[in-house]
Structures are given as structure tokens and as C-alpha cells.
Motif scaffolding. Structure first.
Motif, PDB file in Angstrom:
ATOM      1  N   GLU A 185       0.788  -1.211  -0.136  1.00  0.00           N
ATOM      2  CA  GLU A 185       0.178  -0.082   0.022  1.00  0.00           C
ATOM      3  C   GLU A 185       0.842   1.248  -0.075  1.00  0.00           C
ATOM      4  O   GLU A 185       0.201   2.268  -0.250  1.00  0.00           O
ATOM      5  CB  GLU A 185      -1.079  -0.011   1.197  1.00  0.00           C
ATOM      6  N   THR A 186       2.138   1.308   0.325  1.00  0.00           N
ATOM      7  CA  THR A 186       3.047   2.381   0.116  1.00  0.00           C
ATOM      8  C   THR A 186       3.596   2.625  -1.089  1.00  0.00           C
ATOM      9  O   THR A 186       3.674   3.727  -1.468  1.00  0.00           O
ATOM     10  CB  THR A 186       4.406   2.205   1.319  1.00  0.00           C
ATOM     11  N   ASP A 188       1.441   1.516  -4.039  1.00  0.00           N
ATOM     12  CA  ASP A 188       0.173   1.580  -4.764  1.00  0.00           C
ATOM     13  C   ASP A 188      -1.120   2.292  -3.900  1.00  0.00           C
ATOM     14  O   ASP A 188      -1.823   1.383  -3.904  1.00  0.00           O
ATOM     15  CB  ASP A 188      -0.047   0.264  -5.425  1.00  0.00           C
ATOM     16  N   PRO A 189      -0.877   3.107  -3.509  1.00  0.00           N
ATOM     17  CA  PRO A 189      -1.896   3.369  -2.560  1.00  0.00           C
ATOM     18  C   PRO A 189      -3.511   3.952  -3.098  1.00  0.00           C
ATOM     19  O   PRO A 189      -4.072   3.794  -2.509  1.00  0.00           O
ATOM     20  CB  PRO A 189      -1.361   4.895  -2.033  1.00  0.00           C
ATOM     21  N   ASP A 190      -3.270   4.067  -4.344  1.00  0.00           N
ATOM     22  CA  ASP A 190      -4.430   4.284  -5.060  1.00  0.00           C
ATOM     23  C   ASP A 190      -5.013   3.127  -5.744  1.00  0.00           C
ATOM     24  O   ASP A 190      -6.236   3.304  -6.351  1.00  0.00           O
ATOM     25  CB  ASP A 190      -4.344   5.422  -6.073  1.00  0.00           C
ATOM     26  N   ASN A 191      -4.788   1.944  -5.433  1.00  0.00           N
ATOM     27  CA  ASN A 191      -5.177   0.820  -6.066  1.00  0.00           C
ATOM     28  C   ASN A 191      -6.415   0.200  -5.222  1.00  0.00           C
ATOM     29  O   ASN A 191      -6.259  -0.372  -4.125  1.00  0.00           O
ATOM     30  CB  ASN A 191      -4.162  -0.299  -6.391  1.00  0.00           C
ATOM     31  N   THR A 192      -7.456   0.398  -5.807  1.00  0.00           N
ATOM     32  CA  THR A 192      -8.813   0.077  -5.071  1.00  0.00           C
ATOM     33  C   THR A 192      -8.872  -1.728  -4.979  1.00  0.00           C
ATOM     34  O   THR A 192      -9.275  -2.016  -4.112  1.00  0.00           O
ATOM     35  CB  THR A 192     -10.051   0.451  -5.766  1.00  0.00           C
ATOM     36  N   ALA A 195      -6.877  -2.385  -2.116  1.00  0.00           N
ATOM     37  CA  ALA A 195      -7.354  -2.055  -0.944  1.00  0.00           C
ATOM     38  C   ALA A 195      -8.500  -3.154  -0.413  1.00  0.00           C
ATOM     39  O   ALA A 195      -8.452  -3.519   0.911  1.00  0.00           O
ATOM     40  CB  ALA A 195      -8.037  -0.705  -0.960  1.00  0.00           C
ATOM     41  N   THR A 222      -2.860  -6.609  -8.099  1.00  0.00           N
ATOM     42  CA  THR A 222      -2.291  -5.935  -6.827  1.00  0.00           C
ATOM     43  C   THR A 222      -0.832  -5.955  -6.217  1.00  0.00           C
ATOM     44  O   THR A 222      -0.594  -5.354  -5.457  1.00  0.00           O
ATOM     45  CB  THR A 222      -3.329  -6.662  -5.844  1.00  0.00           C
ATOM     46  N   ALA A 236       5.561   6.559 -11.015  1.00  0.00           N
ATOM     47  CA  ALA A 236       5.586   6.746  -9.558  1.00  0.00           C
ATOM     48  C   ALA A 236       6.977   6.292  -8.953  1.00  0.00           C
ATOM     49  O   ALA A 236       7.405   6.960  -7.945  1.00  0.00           O
ATOM     50  CB  ALA A 236       4.400   5.826  -9.059  1.00  0.00           C
TER      51      ALA A 236
END
Length: 257
Positions: A185-186, A188-192, A195, A222, A236
Motif C-alpha cells: 500500500e506504500t 500503490d496507495p490508489d489501487n482499489t 485496498a 495488486t 511513480a
């Protein structure tokens, strides 16, 4: 023709390893996938009423091949392992390389060379059963540390695994998923999709349930290590257009995480 099925018995051993016994009912043959804990494997085989006929080693590390000789002494099984690490695999009988086939009764595993974590690491793909035993090459939301190979070698190996059918179940060797999720999550923080996956992982682990196996299509959406070829992730990570450098950046960040 009747589809050939495999019974896969999974159990925890050592600190965070998974043991796998793979049983083909028609023949009665049973394969131990790696041997982190000989006593646990023998006890679990006895509990299932199975007799170990094969050991399939993915690589030489002691938490994967350390129980070979004790199991072989108890069962007279045949030990299969990577040709590139034959000198380090205790009791090896059959040396395997890319494209070789291992018969387990009526089921067949095709060998994939997936070096990087170690130089001779292999995986076993039971294509008809949509199942791959991948050792420490790839994990749920992770991949193995690059101990012996190069970053390019490791990416090539992951690319080979990425090309398997998306419904393939990946049986990796460790329960690292929750820690891998905190790192992912650090990156790829916008990957729903990520999440959602993390919520599922946290729920499973809160109840002391396993997160392995994982499906390849879920990992493709993911797992940051499998997504180093994604242009947005490349940008990124500061390496637009360069897949290997992006993978190396992600792997290096994980090593420091």
C-alpha cells in the motif's frame, strides 16, 4: 475423459512456512512439496493415510530441503529437485530443468526455471489442475529476496509466472501476506483492488486463517512486484519506461521496509 484431480493438504510448520502434501488418488502417490520439517510432514501424511512417494524441491534453502533425508529414510521416496542446485539438495535422485515433467500418478507437473531468489530455483506447474507450487519465487503480494541472482533475472522469472493462466492457484511457501500488504500500500496507495484485498487479508489473519494459496489474476491486479511493467507505476517509482529498474526499485524499497 474424467478430469484428474489432486488432493492438496496444507499445514503450517516452522515459524511461517507452509507444508504441502499433494495426493493423486488413482495411484495413491503423494508428493511432499519441499521439506521444511520432516517430522511434521511424516505426521501429517500418516494422519491423512497417505504415503510419501515423491519429494519435489523448489530450491536448496534448508527450510525447503532440510527434511529430505529423514523423509526418504522413512518412506524410500524419490527426491526431485533443481539441476542447477543438485549439489546442495540432500539426497537428490532426479535433476530437473525447464520443461521437464514429473508424473504423480496420472497428474503431470511441468518444471519452470525461475531463478533469482536462488540461481537454480524451480516451480512445479500442474496445468490441468490450474495449480503451481512456486516456493519462494513469488508470494501473495510479494516476491522472494534476490539473494543469488540479479534483478533482471528475477523479473524474467516473475514474467514467466505472470504468463500462466490467470486462474492458476499459486501455492507459495510462506505466510508473509499481511506484512507484504503493509508494504504494497506504500507503493500503490490508489489501487482499489489492493485496498479490497488488504481488508480480506486482515480479516483472515485476525481469525488466524491462511491467505495462501492465491490466484494469479488477483496478484496481477495488486502485487507491486508483478506490476513493474505498468507505466503508471514506473513513473511513480522514478523509472518511466524501464521495467527492470522499476522492479529493482520496488525490491530495494521492500528490503529496507
Amino acid at each position: 475423459m474424467t478430469k484428474i484431480t489432486l488432493d492438496i493438504h496444507k499445514f503450517p510448520c516452522l515459524n511461517d512456512n507452509y507444508g504441502y502434501l499433494v495426493h493423486e488418488a488413482w495411484s495413491g502417490q503423494t508428493a511432499a512439496i519441499d521439506t521444511p520439517d520432516a517430522d511434521k510432514y511424516l505426521a501429517e501424511a500418516d494422519r491423512m493415510g497417505w504415503s510419501i512417494s515423491h519429494i519435489l524441491n523448489t530450491h536448496w534453502h534448508p527450510d525447503h530441503a532440510g527434511g529430505n533425508l529423514k523423509i526418504k529414510d522413512a518412506t524410500d521416496c524419490t527426491i526431485y529437485g533443481p539441476a542447477g542446485e543438485a549439489g546442495k539438495i540432500p539426497g537428490i535422485d532426479v535433476q530437473l530443468s525447464e520443461g521437464d515433467r514429473v508424473e504423480l500418478g496420472r497428474a503431470t507437473a511441468v518444471v519452470l526455471d525461475v531463478p533469482g531468489h536462488t540461481l537454480g530455483h524451480i516451480a512445479f506447474h500442474f496445468a490441468e489442475q490450474n495449480t503451481a507450487f512456486v516456493g519462494d519465487s513469488v508470494f501473495a503480494l510479494g516476491c522472494g529476496r534476490v539473494f543469488e541472482g540479479t534483478m533482471e533475472m528475477m523479473w524474467d522469472s516473475l514474467s514467466k509466472l505472470k504468463s500462466l493462466p490467470p486462474e492458476t492457484q499459486l501455492y507459495c511457501a510462506h505466510e508473509y501476506t499481511q506484512a507484504n500488504a503493509r508494504f504494497a500500500e506504500t507503493i500503490d496507495p490508489d489501487n482499489t483492488d489492493l485496498a479490497d484485498y488488504i481488508r480480506w487479508i486482515d480479516d483472515r489473519r485476525s481469525r488466524d486463517l491462511p491467505t495462501v494459496p492465491t490466484r494469479l489474476d488477483k496478484e496481477l491486479a495488486t502485487n507491486p512486484f508483478l506490476r513493474a511493467d505498468d507505466p503508471a507505476l514506473q513513473s511513480a517509482m522514478g523509472h518511466p519506461g524501464n521495467t527492470v529498474d522499476t522492479f529493482a526499485e520496488i525490491r530495494t524499497r521492500k528490503d529496507r521496509f
